[in-house]
Design a protein around this motif. Structure first.
Motif, PDB file in Angstrom:
ATOM      1  N   ASP A 282       1.152  -1.305   0.388  1.00  0.00           N
ATOM      2  CA  ASP A 282       0.023   0.137   0.155  1.00  0.00           C
ATOM      3  C   ASP A 282       1.258   1.622   0.179  1.00  0.00           C
ATOM      4  O   ASP A 282       0.523   2.177  -0.807  1.00  0.00           O
ATOM      5  N   ARG A 283       2.260   0.964   0.570  1.00  0.00           N
ATOM      6  CA  ARG A 283       2.938   2.266   0.664  1.00  0.00           C
ATOM      7  C   ARG A 283       3.405   2.470  -0.552  1.00  0.00           C
ATOM      8  O   ARG A 283       4.628   3.005  -0.560  1.00  0.00           O
ATOM      9  N   GLY A 284       3.416   1.206  -1.837  1.00  0.00           N
ATOM     10  CA  GLY A 284       4.188   1.422  -2.676  1.00  0.00           C
ATOM     11  C   GLY A 284       5.423   0.503  -3.376  1.00  0.00           C
ATOM     12  O   GLY A 284       6.276   0.652  -4.324  1.00  0.00           O
ATOM     13  N   TYR A 285       6.102  -0.257  -2.594  1.00  0.00           N
ATOM     14  CA  TYR A 285       6.847  -1.021  -2.582  1.00  0.00           C
ATOM     15  C   TYR A 285       5.551  -2.273  -3.128  1.00  0.00           C
ATOM     16  O   TYR A 285       4.669  -2.471  -2.756  1.00  0.00           O
ATOM     17  N   HIS A 286       7.423  -2.781  -4.133  1.00  0.00           N
ATOM     18  CA  HIS A 286       6.842  -4.554  -4.354  1.00  0.00           C
ATOM     19  C   HIS A 286       7.444  -5.173  -3.414  1.00  0.00           C
ATOM     20  O   HIS A 286       8.596  -5.500  -3.291  1.00  0.00           O
ATOM     21  N   THR A 287       6.773  -6.002  -2.546  1.00  0.00           N
ATOM     22  CA  THR A 287       6.927  -6.612  -2.382  1.00  0.00           C
ATOM     23  C   THR A 287       6.759  -8.581  -2.222  1.00  0.00           C
ATOM     24  O   THR A 287       6.169  -8.691  -3.284  1.00  0.00           O
ATOM     25  N   LEU A 288       7.761  -9.250  -1.292  1.00  0.00           N
ATOM     26  CA  LEU A 288       7.535 -10.844  -1.510  1.00  0.00           C
ATOM     27  C   LEU A 288       8.064 -11.503  -0.296  1.00  0.00           C
ATOM     28  O   LEU A 288       8.696 -11.377  -0.390  1.00  0.00           O
ATOM     29  N   ALA A 289       7.683 -12.265  -0.408  1.00  0.00           N
ATOM     30  CA  ALA A 289       7.915 -13.642   0.776  1.00  0.00           C
ATOM     31  C   ALA A 289       8.147 -15.062   0.486  1.00  0.00           C
ATOM     32  O   ALA A 289       7.179 -15.781   0.272  1.00  0.00           O
ATOM     33  N   SER A 290       9.560 -14.925  -0.488  1.00  0.00           N
ATOM     34  CA  SER A 290      10.317 -16.763  -0.787  1.00  0.00           C
ATOM     35  C   SER A 290       9.791 -16.769   0.474  1.00  0.00           C
ATOM     36  O   SER A 290      10.698 -17.316   1.765  1.00  0.00           O
ATOM     37  N   ASP A 291       9.188 -18.502   0.578  1.00  0.00           N
ATOM     38  CA  ASP A 291       9.800 -19.382   1.163  1.00  0.00           C
ATOM     39  C   ASP A 291      11.213 -20.348   1.443  1.00  0.00           C
ATOM     40  O   ASP A 291      11.888 -20.576   0.463  1.00  0.00           O
ATOM     41  N   TRP A 292      10.979 -20.831   2.876  1.00  0.00           N
ATOM     42  CA  TRP A 292      12.694 -21.298   2.780  1.00  0.00           C
ATOM     43  C   TRP A 292      12.912 -23.256   1.809  1.00  0.00           C
ATOM     44  O   TRP A 292      11.456 -23.489   1.460  1.00  0.00           O
ATOM     45  N   PRO A 293      13.377 -23.510   1.033  1.00  0.00           N
ATOM     46  CA  PRO A 293      13.915 -24.595   0.434  1.00  0.00           C
ATOM     47  C   PRO A 293      13.444 -25.471   1.197  1.00  0.00           C
ATOM     48  O   PRO A 293      13.817 -26.233   2.641  1.00  0.00           O
ATOM     49  N   GLY A 294      12.133 -26.435   0.289  1.00  0.00           N
ATOM     50  CA  GLY A 294      11.486 -27.603   0.608  1.00  0.00           C
ATOM     51  C   GLY A 294      10.414 -27.316   1.441  1.00  0.00           C
ATOM     52  O   GLY A 294       9.273 -28.040   1.724  1.00  0.00           O
ATOM     53  N   ASP A 295      10.193 -25.628   2.148  1.00  0.00           N
ATOM     54  CA  ASP A 295       8.346 -24.946   2.321  1.00  0.00           C
ATOM     55  C   ASP A 295       7.498 -25.144   1.658  1.00  0.00           C
ATOM     56  O   ASP A 295       8.041 -24.999   0.434  1.00  0.00           O
ATOM     57  N   ALA A 296       6.137 -25.967   2.215  1.00  0.00           N
ATOM     58  CA  ALA A 296       5.016 -25.646   0.841  1.00  0.00           C
ATOM     59  C   ALA A 296       4.583 -24.012   1.220  1.00  0.00           C
ATOM     60  O   ALA A 296       5.096 -23.358   2.038  1.00  0.00           O
ATOM     61  N   SER A 297       3.081 -24.322  -0.051  1.00  0.00           N
ATOM     62  CA  SER A 297       3.297 -23.184  -0.569  1.00  0.00           C
ATOM     63  C   SER A 297       2.294 -22.606   0.381  1.00  0.00           C
ATOM     64  O   SER A 297       1.842 -21.580   1.422  1.00  0.00           O
ATOM     65  N   THR A 298       1.901 -23.539   1.457  1.00  0.00           N
ATOM     66  CA  THR A 298       1.138 -23.710   2.865  1.00  0.00           C
ATOM     67  C   THR A 298       1.464 -23.994   3.955  1.00  0.00           C
ATOM     68  O   THR A 298       2.132 -25.766   4.124  1.00  0.00           O
ATOM     69  N   VAL A 299       0.736 -23.334   5.244  1.00  0.00           N
ATOM     70  CA  VAL A 299       1.074 -23.975   6.124  1.00  0.00           C
ATOM     71  C   VAL A 299       1.074 -25.686   6.175  1.00  0.00           C
ATOM     72  O   VAL A 299       1.688 -26.207   6.870  1.00  0.00           O
ATOM     73  N   ALA A 300      -0.302 -26.425   5.775  1.00  0.00           N
ATOM     74  CA  ALA A 300      -0.892 -27.269   5.873  1.00  0.00           C
ATOM     75  C   ALA A 300       0.384 -28.349   5.325  1.00  0.00           C
ATOM     76  O   ALA A 300       0.353 -29.525   5.984  1.00  0.00           O
ATOM     77  N   ALA A 301       0.869 -27.761   3.797  1.00  0.00           N
ATOM     78  CA  ALA A 301       0.854 -28.470   2.990  1.00  0.00           C
ATOM     79  C   ALA A 301       2.436 -29.271   3.431  1.00  0.00           C
ATOM     80  O   ALA A 301       3.130 -30.293   3.427  1.00  0.00           O
ATOM     81  N   THR A 302       3.262 -28.092   4.120  1.00  0.00           N
ATOM     82  CA  THR A 302       4.528 -28.093   4.567  1.00  0.00           C
ATOM     83  C   THR A 302       4.465 -29.162   5.947  1.00  0.00           C
ATOM     84  O   THR A 302       5.237 -29.946   6.057  1.00  0.00           O
ATOM     85  N   ARG A 303       3.676 -29.171   6.817  1.00  0.00           N
ATOM     86  CA  ARG A 303       3.434 -29.531   7.709  1.00  0.00           C
ATOM     87  C   ARG A 303       3.287 -31.742   7.034  1.00  0.00           C
ATOM     88  O   ARG A 303       3.790 -32.348   7.570  1.00  0.00           O
ATOM     89  N   ALA A 304       2.630 -31.869   6.299  1.00  0.00           N
ATOM     90  CA  ALA A 304       2.143 -32.842   5.272  1.00  0.00           C
ATOM     91  C   ALA A 304       3.517 -33.663   5.026  1.00  0.00           C
ATOM     92  O   ALA A 304       3.494 -35.517   4.772  1.00  0.00           O
ATOM     93  N   HIS A 305       4.766 -32.624   4.488  1.00  0.00           N
ATOM     94  CA  HIS A 305       5.734 -33.581   4.055  1.00  0.00           C
ATOM     95  C   HIS A 305       7.325 -32.667   4.679  1.00  0.00           C
ATOM     96  O   HIS A 305       7.942 -32.282   3.816  1.00  0.00           O
ATOM     97  N   PRO A 306       7.256 -33.232   6.134  1.00  0.00           N
ATOM     98  CA  PRO A 306       8.592 -32.542   6.573  1.00  0.00           C
ATOM     99  C   PRO A 306       9.670 -33.259   5.855  1.00  0.00           C
ATOM    100  O   PRO A 306      10.602 -32.169   6.855  1.00  0.00           O
ATOM    101  N   ARG A 307       9.689 -34.191   5.372  1.00  0.00           N
ATOM    102  CA  ARG A 307      11.266 -34.644   4.880  1.00  0.00           C
ATOM    103  C   ARG A 307      11.716 -33.879   4.413  1.00  0.00           C
ATOM    104  O   ARG A 307      12.724 -33.757   2.921  1.00  0.00           O
ATOM    105  N   ARG A 308      10.838 -32.783   3.207  1.00  0.00           N
ATOM    106  CA  ARG A 308      11.249 -32.047   1.407  1.00  0.00           C
ATOM    107  C   ARG A 308      12.839 -30.921   2.467  1.00  0.00           C
ATOM    108  O   ARG A 308      12.821 -30.402   1.116  1.00  0.00           O
ATOM    109  N   HIS A 309      12.696 -30.812   3.467  1.00  0.00           N
ATOM    110  CA  HIS A 309      13.812 -29.956   3.855  1.00  0.00           C
ATOM    111  C   HIS A 309      14.582 -30.414   4.925  1.00  0.00           C
ATOM    112  O   HIS A 309      15.253 -30.053   5.741  1.00  0.00           O
ATOM    113  N   LEU A 310      14.790 -31.798   4.378  1.00  0.00           N
ATOM    114  CA  LEU A 310      15.640 -33.020   5.467  1.00  0.00           C
ATOM    115  C   LEU A 310      17.610 -31.557   4.883  1.00  0.00           C
ATOM    116  O   LEU A 310      17.710 -31.600   3.445  1.00  0.00           O
ATOM    117  N   ASP A 311      18.096 -31.765   5.837  1.00  0.00           N
ATOM    118  CA  ASP A 311      19.875 -31.497   6.191  1.00  0.00           C
ATOM    119  C   ASP A 311      19.615 -30.102   5.505  1.00  0.00           C
ATOM    120  O   ASP A 311      20.446 -29.440   4.729  1.00  0.00           O
TER     121      ASP A 311
END
Length: 255
Positions: A17-46
């Motif tokens: 709203d203040r004119g900035y172009h914004t984005l919040a990228s996920d960590w490697p292995g995180d899914a796009s939602t909380v539920a999907a990330t919880r469902a696949h915890p092994r995606r960000h091993l190590d």
């Protein structure tokens, strides 16, 4: 760690709203939602600090201009690394995980890290916090009801490796948490401490600030005495966000 990127949505809306172009990228292995990330915890091993830093470096390479980076906890450490690498024009770091050279190790930090550090095998695993652990590490400065709500809506499993890398940094010649605090040619840096933070106590953030000041690099420190580790995404998030906007304006880091 342990908080999904969806937690930044109020900030994205406000800054957009203040004119900035914004984005919040996920960590490697995180899914796009909380539920999907919880469902696949092994995606960000190590996944460690360097892997997370590299993932954001690739995002930045796709942008037309170098960004301002804002990070919380380990995200605050990553933001400092990106600024150190010359990939950002400025950085705001809220309760940042300790960079190499910070000596303070308060008892509450050890207790908050214990769910991971209690077993060496967690270095290559993902770890989830219990609601009680979250309440101590993140929610101690808010009501039990709000803490439980944030736990339910935002928490995800996270890789254990970054905590092992931070805890051993001062015993290694080359650590992924190392930052050159002597450089005076980088953009401005704001370090934000929370006075009631159990996970990254204010003394840890002050230690990082002192390293920059001693090294001659530009860095400012602000402390919110009554806030905890949930400060950027609990009911009081707007105070930090508005102050961040004002700081960016003061440093001519405008959209």
């Amino acid at each position: 760690m342990w908080i999904h990127s969806v937690s930044w949505q109020p900030w994205l809306q406000l800054f957009g709203d203040r004119g900035y172009h914004t984005l919040a990228s996920d960590w490697p292995g995180d899914a796009s939602t909380v539920a999907a990330t919880r469902a696949h915890p092994r995606r960000h091993l190590d996944v460690g600090v360097d892997a997370v830093t590299d993932s954001y470096a690739r995002v930045i390479e796709s942008l037309p201009d170098a960004p301002i980076v804002v990070g919380h906890s380990f995200g605050g450490l990553i933001a400092q690394k990106l600024l150190d690498l010359g990939l950002a024009v400025g950085a705001v770091c809220i309760s940042p995980a300790p960079i190499k050279g910070v000596r303070a190790v308060p008892l509450s930090l050890l207790r908050s890290s214990f769910p991971v550090l209690k077993s060496p095998t967690n270095k290559g695993k993902t770890v989830s916090l219990t609601e009680r652990q979250f309440a101590y590490s993140f929610g101690n400065a808010i009501s039990p009801e709000e803490s439980a709500e944030l736990y339910r809506d935002l928490t995800i499993p996270s890789p254990g490796r970054p905590l092992f890398e931070a805890s051993s940094a001062n015993f290694r010649r080359n650590s992924p948490t190392g930052v050159d605090t002597r450089r005076g040619d980088r953009g401005p840096l704001l370090l934000i401490a929370a006075g009631k933070d159990h996970t990254v106590p204010a003394v840890v953030v002050r230690g990082a600030h002192q390293l920059y000041v001693s090294g001659g690099a530009r860095a400012e420190l602000r402390t919110y005495e009554d806030r905890g580790h949930s400060a950027p995404f609990d009911h009081g998030w707007r105070e930090l966000a508005d102050d961040t906007l004002a700081w960016l304006d003061d440093h001519d880091l405008k959209p």
